[in-house]
Design a protein around this motif. Structure first.
Motif, mmCIF file in Angstrom:
data_model
loop_
_atom_site.group_PDB
_atom_site.id
_atom_site.type_symbol
_atom_site.label_atom_id
_atom_site.label_comp_id
_atom_site.label_asym_id
_atom_site.label_seq_id
_atom_site.Cartn_x
_atom_site.Cartn_y
_atom_site.Cartn_z
ATOM 1 N N GLY A 185 0.832 -1.200 0.000
ATOM 2 C CA GLY A 185 0.000 0.000 0.000
ATOM 3 C C GLY A 185 0.866 1.248 0.000
ATOM 4 N N ALA A 186 0.208 2.402 0.014
ATOM 5 C CA ALA A 186 0.918 3.683 0.020
ATOM 6 C C ALA A 186 0.114 4.695 0.824
ATOM 7 C CB ALA A 186 1.131 4.167 -1.412
ATOM 8 N N ARG A 187 0.807 5.722 1.272
ATOM 9 C CA ARG A 187 0.137 6.780 2.049
ATOM 10 C C ARG A 187 0.550 8.149 1.509
ATOM 11 N NH1 ARG A 187 3.525 4.461 6.573
ATOM 12 N NH2 ARG A 187 5.583 5.161 5.975
ATOM 13 N N PHE A 188 -0.355 9.120 1.675
ATOM 14 C CA PHE A 188 -0.042 10.489 1.293
ATOM 15 C C PHE A 188 0.713 11.160 2.429
ATOM 16 C CE2 PHE A 188 -3.613 9.901 -1.695
ATOM 17 C CZ PHE A 188 -2.964 10.311 -2.849
ATOM 18 N N LEU A 189 1.805 11.839 2.088
ATOM 19 C CA LEU A 189 2.571 12.608 3.066
ATOM 20 C C LEU A 189 1.968 14.014 3.177
ATOM 21 C CD1 LEU A 189 6.145 11.519 1.934
ATOM 22 C CD2 LEU A 189 4.741 10.548 3.762
ATOM 23 N N ALA A 190 2.383 14.752 4.172
ATOM 24 C CA ALA A 190 1.840 16.086 4.421
ATOM 25 C C ALA A 190 2.014 17.014 3.215
ATOM 26 C CB ALA A 190 2.502 16.698 5.657
ATOM 27 N N ASP A 191 3.093 16.814 2.444
ATOM 28 C CA ASP A 191 3.338 17.690 1.288
ATOM 29 C C ASP A 191 2.619 17.202 0.018
ATOM 30 O OD1 ASP A 191 4.801 15.488 0.547
ATOM 31 O OD2 ASP A 191 6.737 16.514 0.499
ATOM 32 N N GLY A 192 1.785 16.148 0.149
ATOM 33 C CA GLY A 192 0.995 15.665 -0.975
ATOM 34 C C GLY A 192 1.635 14.548 -1.786
ATOM 35 N N LEU A 239 3.040 10.804 -2.614
ATOM 36 C CA LEU A 239 2.606 9.449 -2.281
ATOM 37 C C LEU A 239 3.839 8.608 -1.987
ATOM 38 C CD1 LEU A 239 -0.064 7.830 -2.150
ATOM 39 C CD2 LEU A 239 0.378 7.106 -4.498
ATOM 40 N N GLU A 240 3.839 7.934 -0.825
ATOM 41 C CA GLU A 240 4.987 7.129 -0.416
ATOM 42 C C GLU A 240 4.567 5.675 -0.233
ATOM 43 O OE1 GLU A 240 8.222 7.771 3.007
ATOM 44 O OE2 GLU A 240 6.246 7.279 3.814
ATOM 45 N N ALA A 241 5.263 4.769 -0.925
ATOM 46 C CA ALA A 241 4.991 3.339 -0.768
ATOM 47 C C ALA A 241 5.407 2.894 0.624
ATOM 48 C CB ALA A 241 5.750 2.545 -1.821
ATOM 49 N N ILE A 242 4.611 2.012 1.222
ATOM 50 C CA ILE A 242 4.923 1.478 2.545
ATOM 51 C C ILE A 242 5.743 0.206 2.343
ATOM 52 C CG2 ILE A 242 3.947 0.587 4.699
ATOM 53 C CD1 ILE A 242 1.406 2.251 4.001
ATOM 54 N N THR A 243 7.061 0.316 2.557
ATOM 55 C CA THR A 243 7.936 -0.825 2.322
ATOM 56 C C THR A 243 8.804 -1.156 3.521
ATOM 57 O OG1 THR A 243 9.581 0.619 1.323
ATOM 58 C CG2 THR A 243 8.065 -0.493 -0.163
ATOM 59 N N GLY A 244 9.292 -0.166 4.247
ATOM 60 C CA GLY A 244 10.077 -0.406 5.453
ATOM 61 C C GLY A 244 11.293 -1.282 5.228
ATOM 62 N N SER A 245 11.463 -2.277 6.098
ATOM 63 C CA SER A 245 12.660 -3.126 6.096
ATOM 64 C C SER A 245 12.690 -4.118 4.954
ATOM 65 C CB SER A 245 12.728 -3.901 7.412
ATOM 66 O OG SER A 245 11.640 -4.822 7.474
#
Length: 198
Positions: free
Chosen positions: A156-163, A165-171
């Motif tokens: 999945g991905a989430r929107f950051l405060a600056d608009g 989109l960042e993929a949720i990948t972590g480790s």
């Protein structure tokens, strides 16, 4: 049939010389209609179908293939993949339009979308259906996407405060507690996506 699918998944496309007939289950109204955005070679398509058939699920399904295959490859595959529905992407047509045509023509209560290079894991359809049945107001559900080495590519991905989109990948560990649970996200990939028919 599993005995035919397993060797296919163990070989590379270059090694895949003999394609044996596979039977796609047929149901009047399956639980899920799987729409596969296929590769452009017969072996890519055959491998995708073998991977879906090899992955055990309680949910019933049918498979629709959106393709840009040559006529020769399509004619070669049709008798080998009994029960598969072929939807050809028209020249100049956006791929998304062909995928939408396939989705609208499908019969399942749910529609799942897969990329042509995807190899789903056992119970993948059951796990995608579960949150829709458990929670209210679910728009879509998506699976974890792993790379060829088994490392987490996306969940999945989430929107950051600056608009952005960042993929949720972590480790990169798909079994890490921070990733191995149901979560709300802002966006998901088209591959491994499940929606409920409205």
């Amino acid at each position: 049939q599993l005995q035919r699918c397993h060797p296919v998944l163990r070989q590379s496309n270059c090694q895949l010389r003999v394609l044996l007939p596979l039977k796609i289950p047929e149901y009047a109204q399956p639980d899920v209609s799987i729409v596969v955005d296929a590769g452009e070679s017969a072996t890519d398509v055959y491998r995708s179908v073998a991977a879906i058939l090899f992955a055990f699920n309680r949910a019933t399904f049918d498979i629709t293939l959106v393709h840009s295959l040559s006529r020769e490859d399509r004619d070669r595959l049709q008798p080998l993949l009994d029960g598969l529905t072929f939807v050809e992407a028209l020249p100049g047509e956006p791929r998304s339009a062909a995928i939408n045509r396939a989705a609208f023509a499908s019969k399942g209560r749910f529609i799942a979308f897969l990329g042509g290079q995807s190899e789903p894991a056992s119970r993948w359809l059951d796990e995608l259906i579960y949150p829709v049945e458990l929670f209210d107001r679910i728009g879509a559900v998506s699976a974890q996407l792993l790379d060829g080495n088994g490392r987490l590519r996306e969940t999945g991905a989430r929107f950051l405060a600056d608009g952005r989109l960042e993929a949720i990948t972590g480790s990169g560990n798909p079994n890490s507690p921070e990733f191995s649970h149901t979560r709300q996200v802002d966006a998901v990939s088209r591959s491994g996506l499940l929606i409920e028919r409205s």
